[in-house]
Design an enzyme around this catalytic site. Structure first.
Site, mmCIF file in Angstrom:
data_model
loop_
_atom_site.group_PDB
_atom_site.id
_atom_site.type_symbol
_atom_site.label_atom_id
_atom_site.label_comp_id
_atom_site.label_asym_id
_atom_site.label_seq_id
_atom_site.Cartn_x
_atom_site.Cartn_y
_atom_site.Cartn_z
ATOM 1 N N HIS A 71 0.839 -1.200 0.000
ATOM 2 C CA HIS A 71 0.000 0.000 0.000
ATOM 3 C C HIS A 71 0.877 1.254 0.000
ATOM 4 O O HIS A 71 0.665 2.174 -0.811
ATOM 5 C CB HIS A 71 -0.910 -0.014 1.233
ATOM 6 C CG HIS A 71 -1.822 1.171 1.344
ATOM 7 N ND1 HIS A 71 -3.145 1.129 0.998
ATOM 8 C CD2 HIS A 71 -1.584 2.457 1.763
ATOM 9 C CE1 HIS A 71 -3.696 2.317 1.196
ATOM 10 N NE2 HIS A 71 -2.762 3.143 1.665
ATOM 11 N N GLU A 72 1.861 1.284 0.886
ATOM 12 C CA GLU A 72 2.713 2.471 0.977
ATOM 13 C C GLU A 72 3.590 2.624 -0.259
ATOM 14 O O GLU A 72 3.850 3.743 -0.709
ATOM 15 C CB GLU A 72 3.568 2.414 2.243
ATOM 16 C CG GLU A 72 2.784 2.283 3.550
ATOM 17 C CD GLU A 72 1.714 3.337 3.733
ATOM 18 O OE1 GLU A 72 1.842 4.429 3.146
ATOM 19 O OE2 GLU A 72 0.733 3.083 4.452
ATOM 20 N N HIS A 123 1.943 4.473 -3.064
ATOM 21 C CA HIS A 123 1.905 5.928 -2.954
ATOM 22 C C HIS A 123 3.081 6.597 -3.668
ATOM 23 O O HIS A 123 3.009 7.802 -3.952
ATOM 24 C CB HIS A 123 1.896 6.345 -1.487
ATOM 25 C CG HIS A 123 0.551 6.229 -0.836
ATOM 26 N ND1 HIS A 123 -0.589 6.755 -1.402
ATOM 27 C CD2 HIS A 123 0.171 5.657 0.334
ATOM 28 C CE1 HIS A 123 -1.615 6.526 -0.605
ATOM 29 N NE2 HIS A 123 -1.193 5.855 0.453
ATOM 30 N N GLU A 168 -5.439 7.658 -1.697
ATOM 31 C CA GLU A 168 -5.742 6.508 -0.842
ATOM 32 C C GLU A 168 -6.576 5.441 -1.545
ATOM 33 O O GLU A 168 -6.381 4.241 -1.317
ATOM 34 C CB GLU A 168 -6.441 6.981 0.428
ATOM 35 C CG GLU A 168 -5.618 7.936 1.282
ATOM 36 C CD GLU A 168 -4.297 7.325 1.750
ATOM 37 O OE1 GLU A 168 -4.097 6.120 1.582
ATOM 38 O OE2 GLU A 168 -3.467 8.086 2.277
#
Length: 760
Positions: free
Chosen positions: A491-492, A495, A514
């Protein structure tokens, strides 16, 4: 957008006061000292400014600029000063500013070469002596990216220039949310100084920094990131449109490690006369000041030398960590191999070799465009133009943690990084940033993770525990489930593309960051594990079901105004004449607990993917990244390009207005989500969970009966009753989330009612 209007800026909306439509900060030079004992950062920030092309004559602060604050902290006559003087407005909160001064960059000998270059160009008109400083700064800002080293050297030299003679300190004024600066008699922004030095110190209660103790009870500090970002760390321009580069020199106690958003692996320089160490970082890619990240503490670097077998990620049906073999020696020296970041060995490419040039036979995406593109962003050394970056699946990376958690981080997270980085590369293409640090932050971190350029913060909650009696004498072995750690890491990493390399131009459109990261984490984590297409689909549906349950509960128990992905609707992206604005709901305390931008945004992307096919959708992601990296976007930029790429979607009744109406501009659950959610309960994994739960409930019901002295089966040993009873409480939330029908007599028992309410 002008002023604060009828809202309470202390509770609901966050003011962005900087007048970015008038003048922009193009580069910051920070020179900071970290005082862990007093919980203060002291130092200076030098701002290099460039006027914008604005309508009118550029006089004053401009219509729509923030209302002059009350009261003045520097000059009792501030309100009496002529409002025709141009005012620079910076976002600032919880800072003590002691001085603002104009720099005499003409005194920097290395800058004279730029002046000669300027004199030899253009119309041949010689700059007047009193305008040489402005000419030099403009020339410095305009240097091409091929000369970035020279540019950063000159920025650093100018940051140490003396204050301009004759003018004296600039007058300034602070209020809760801003720092305002004037130079007496300067009426136009073209005359305003181009290089300013602000001397200041932070306050312990500042919202942008977190002073705390690490897991070993040692003092540390890190940037909190939200909701006020970096304005309590240094005066800056917070609106995303104010994209800038920066360089920073940070001094801290010698035993500390300083991690910062920078493109280089900084080396500490020991200052023997002070007992401190100095760290230097820089970035060459312009980004919003809100992405600047700092962490100072007694972190230690994991330096494991991992074998190919130990790098292999867990796959379906295997137990990660079943072997207790140590993944190399553990080095507690914080500076070991600081100049040699972890780069996977040739052997480790076996782990993710299958991700390279992955082909997908089920979909034909060949018509979505070719690989020829031109960067559309401002000039900077862009990795997308570097042929070697296209084949670099794994960027150099390091892992840091407090000593007590270092071995867990070394065994659990460090082996995951190469595969996750390679899977992200296979999914989205070129890594936007040349390196990565991962830090386990102190307990009390408000989320599971936070991504910034070149650095990821992870909560200690992603580290797996161990069970007693599993032989885990070193504290890292035993039964472990790496799914939470791996999916959060993915997930990170997502980004880096969506949220950093491509940012939202309006902060209220959080779903652009997000929602995309939530959608991509499943895909990247499945590829990192090298799951089959069937396993990937099953996991995807199970996660969709769990997210659907969570979103449904959230939307039933929250204010409607907080359920909208585009709260400003048709006004999204609009600012006042000066550039100031308010971020809607940013300070609303209820919003902190909302995940609608994650979940509703995730389902919007699932919906769009269902219309074109996932592989074509992901191929479109790569095209979108190529076009928009290094830029800021609004929702319509993504949606319009999608509709243009897939014109058949219009025949299905999809256009911008329809997507806005059903997904972005209204509360509640979109029609497609209501109708399509039932299918996620009809999967093999869900049926397996139901079967396991039914068996468990049969046993735990017997256990409960014995615990409550209800005669059901006298032959069941009491010891079994005692051993099973805890599982009933643990299983209730999952059973309820899957809509199990429990016995009415069981549900009505007073012993269970608290558990049911907690499970919701």
């Amino acid at each position: 957008m002008d002023g604060d209007g009828d809202v309470d800026p202390g509770r609901d909306d966050l003011p962005l006061r900087a007048n970015t439509n008038h003048i922009l900060v193009r580069h910051y030079v920070l020179d900071l000292d970290i005082h862990l004992q007093t919980k203060i950062i002291t130092g200076t920030v030098v701002l290099f400014l460039e006027p914008c092309q604005v309508a009118g004559d550029g006089n004053g602060a401009g219509e729509g600029a923030p209302t002059p604050p009350q009261p003045s902290q520097t000059d009792d006559s501030w309100e009496d000063e002529s409002h025709r003087d141009f005012t620079l407005v910076l976002d600032c909160c919880d800072l003590t500013v002691s001085k603002v001064e104009e720099l005499d960059v003409t005194s920097v000998s290395d800058m004279q070469g730029l002046l000669k270059e300027v004199k030899g160009e253009g119309s041949g008109v010689e700059p007047q002596p009193d305008s040489q400083s402005a000419v030099l700064i403009q020339r410095l800002i305009s240097l091409p990216s091929t000369q970035w080293k020279k540019q950063h050297h000159l920025y650093f030299q100018c940051s140490h220039a003396p204050a301009s003679e004759g003018g004296g300190p600039l007058i300034f004024h602070t209020d809760r949310w801003s720092l305002q600066v004037r130079k007496r008699g300067v009426r136009t922004l073209q005359e305003f100084p181009r290089a300013l030095r602000v001397c200041y110190e932070t306050k312990p209660e500042g919202g942008s920094v977190r002073w705390t103790k690490d897991q070993d009870n040692r003092s540390c500090v890190y940037t909190a990131g939200s909701p006020i970002n970096n304005r309590a760390l240094f005066p800056c321009q917070e609106p995303p449109v104010a994209m800038s580069t920066w360089q920073a020199q940070v001094r801290a106690p010698r035993e500390c490690v300083v991690l910062l958003s920078g493109e280089n692996h900084a080396q500490p320089t020991y200052l023997h006369h002070t007992g401190l160490s100095s760290w230097d970082y820089y970035v060459t890619m312009p980004m919003p000041a809100s992405t600047f990240t700092l962490a100072v503490g007694c972190w230690r670097q994991a330096t494991a030398q991992l074998s190919t077998a130990q790098l292999t990620l867990p796959v379906q049906g295997t137990r990660a960590g079943a072997s207790h073999t140590h993944a190399g020696s553990l080095d507690l020296n914080p500076f070991t191999n600081m100049d040699h970041p972890v780069i996977t060995s040739p052997q480790s490419t076996l782990v993710y070799s299958g991700l390279k040039d992955e082909k997908h036979s089920e979909s034909d995406c060949s018509g979505l465009g070719d690989d020829n593109f031109t960067c559309c962003h401002a000039d900077y050394p862009c990795p997308f133009t570097d042929p070697s970056a296209w084949s670099q699946e794994v960027v150099p990376h390091r892992m840091f943690a407090p000593p007590s958690l270092l071995q867990k981080a070394q065994v659990q997270i460090l082996p995951l990084l190469p595969g996750c980085l390679a899977a992200a590369h296979a999914t989205l293409g070129v890594h936007p940033f040349p390196r990565l640090d991962v830090l386990i932050v102190p307990a009390g971190f408000s989320s599971l993770g936070m991504a910034s350029p070149h650095i990821i913060f992870l909560s200690q909650s992603v580290l797996c525990g161990e069970r007693e009696g599993d032989g885990a004498r070193d504290g890292v072995g035993g039964e472990r489930d790496l799914s939470l750690c791996g999916s959060r890491l993915c997930h990170e990493l997502s980004h880096s593309w969506f949220g950093l390399a491509i940012g939202a131009r309006d902060w209220t459109e959080e779903w652009i960051s997000e929602g995309f990261a939530t959608y991509l984490e499943d895909i990247i984590w499945a590829r990192a594990q090298q799951l089959s297409s069937e396993e990937t689909e099953e996991q995807s549906k199970l996660k969709a079901l769990l997210r659907w349950r969570r979103l449904s509960d959230e939307l039933q128990n929250s204010e409607e105004q907080l359920q909208i992905l585009r709260p400003n609707m048709e006004s999204t992206g609009q600012v006042s004449e000066s550039g100031s604005s308010l971020v809607k709901h940013a300070l609303n305390p209820e919003k902190t607990f909302m995940q609608v931008h994650y979940l509703k945004g995730y389902f919007l992307l699932r919906f769009l993917a269902s219309k074109v096919g996932q592989e074509c959708f992901l191929h479109f992601f790569r095209l979108f990244v190529k076009k928009y990296h290094g830029q800021l976007i609004l929702s319509q930029d993504f949606l319009q390009m999608l509709l243009e790429t897939f014109p058949d979607m219009e025949g299905q009744g999809l256009n911008l207005e329809a997507i806005y109406a059903d997904w972005l501009d209204r509360p509640g659950i979109p029609k497609w989500l209501c109708e399509g959610s039932a299918i996620w309960t009809q999967t093999r994994l869900v049926e397996e969970v139901k079967a396991e739960m039914c068996a468990l409930f049969a046993l735990t019901s017997l256990s409960l009966c014995f615990s409550l002295s209800i005669p059901l089966c006298p032959s069941l040993p009491p010891s079994l009753s005692l051993s099973l009873s805890p599982y009933l409480i643990l299983s209730l939330p999952l059973a309820i989330s899957l809509n199990f029908s429990l016995s009415p007599s069981l549900l009505s028992h007073p012993f269970l009612s608290p558990s049911l309410s907690l499970g919701r």
